[in-house]
Scaffold this motif. Structure first.
Motif, PDB file in Angstrom:
ATOM      1  N   TRP A 154       0.824  -1.211   0.000  1.00 34.33           N
ATOM      2  CA  TRP A 154       0.000   0.000   0.000  1.00 34.33           C
ATOM      3  C   TRP A 154       0.854   1.255   0.000  1.00 34.33           C
ATOM      4  O   TRP A 154       0.513   2.249  -0.628  1.00 34.33           O
ATOM      5  N   TRP A 209       1.887   2.743  -3.443  1.00 34.13           N
ATOM      6  CA  TRP A 209       0.856   3.540  -4.104  1.00 34.13           C
ATOM      7  C   TRP A 209       0.742   4.927  -3.468  1.00 34.13           C
ATOM      8  O   TRP A 209       0.611   5.931  -4.172  1.00 34.13           O
ATOM      9  N   THR A 235      -6.083   4.153  -4.155  1.00 33.43           N
ATOM     10  CA  THR A 235      -5.744   2.748  -4.391  1.00 33.43           C
ATOM     11  C   THR A 235      -4.902   2.202  -3.247  1.00 33.43           C
ATOM     12  O   THR A 235      -5.132   1.086  -2.769  1.00 33.43           O
ATOM     13  N   LEU A 293      -8.818  -4.558  -1.829  1.00 35.70           N
ATOM     14  CA  LEU A 293      -8.275  -5.098  -3.069  1.00 35.70           C
ATOM     15  C   LEU A 293      -7.392  -6.298  -2.755  1.00 35.70           C
ATOM     16  O   LEU A 293      -6.683  -6.327  -1.757  1.00 35.70           O
ATOM     17  N   MET A 304      -6.326  -3.481  -9.057  1.00 30.41           N
ATOM     18  CA  MET A 304      -5.604  -2.283  -8.602  1.00 30.41           C
ATOM     19  C   MET A 304      -5.538  -1.240  -9.706  1.00 30.41           C
ATOM     20  O   MET A 304      -5.788  -0.056  -9.470  1.00 30.41           O
ATOM     21  N   VAL A 317      -9.116   0.212 -10.351  1.00 28.66           N
ATOM     22  CA  VAL A 317      -9.491   1.193  -9.322  1.00 28.66           C
ATOM     23  C   VAL A 317      -8.683   2.475  -9.498  1.00 28.66           C
ATOM     24  O   VAL A 317      -9.218   3.582  -9.390  1.00 28.66           O
ATOM     25  N   PHE A 318      -7.396   2.337  -9.795  1.00 27.80           N
ATOM     26  CA  PHE A 318      -6.544   3.512 -10.016  1.00 27.80           C
ATOM     27  C   PHE A 318      -7.055   4.338 -11.189  1.00 27.80           C
ATOM     28  O   PHE A 318      -7.157   5.566 -11.101  1.00 27.80           O
TER      29      PHE A 318
END
Length: 91
Positions: A7, A10, A39, A48, A55, A58-59
């Motif tokens: 995480w 991101w 994300t 996720l 990923m 969603v991004f």
């Protein structure tokens, strides 16, 4: 575990994009930064999985939505060009 599954990667990428937005105007990179941070938060919450496809999806959706919202809030005014019909120096 791959690097893109963490995480903090991101969120860090979102921070870098937000910093780069200061140098480039237009709210384009800021939309990507918001998408990357969102994300990262969803990965941290466990929403996720470990797959790259959700990923990236969603991004992409979050980045587009953020860009559209930023464009609506901070977009150009309706009257972009001011037309001057008289000269202030004329008597």
């Amino acid at each position: 575990m791959e690097i893109w599954q963490h995480w903090w990667v991101w969120v860090a990428a979102g921070g870098v994009l937000a910093i780069l937005e200061v140098m480039v105007s237009g709210y384009v990179l800021l939309g990507f930064a918001i998408g990357a941070v969102l994300t990262g938060l969803l990965i941290a919450l466990g929403v996720l999985g470990d797959w790259m496809s959700p990923m990236v999806l969603v991004f992409a959706i979050a980045s587009l939505a953020a860009w559209l919202i930023l464009r609506r809030i901070f977009g150009l005014p309706r009257d972009r060009v001011k037309i001057i019909e008289h000269d202030i120096n004329e008597n």
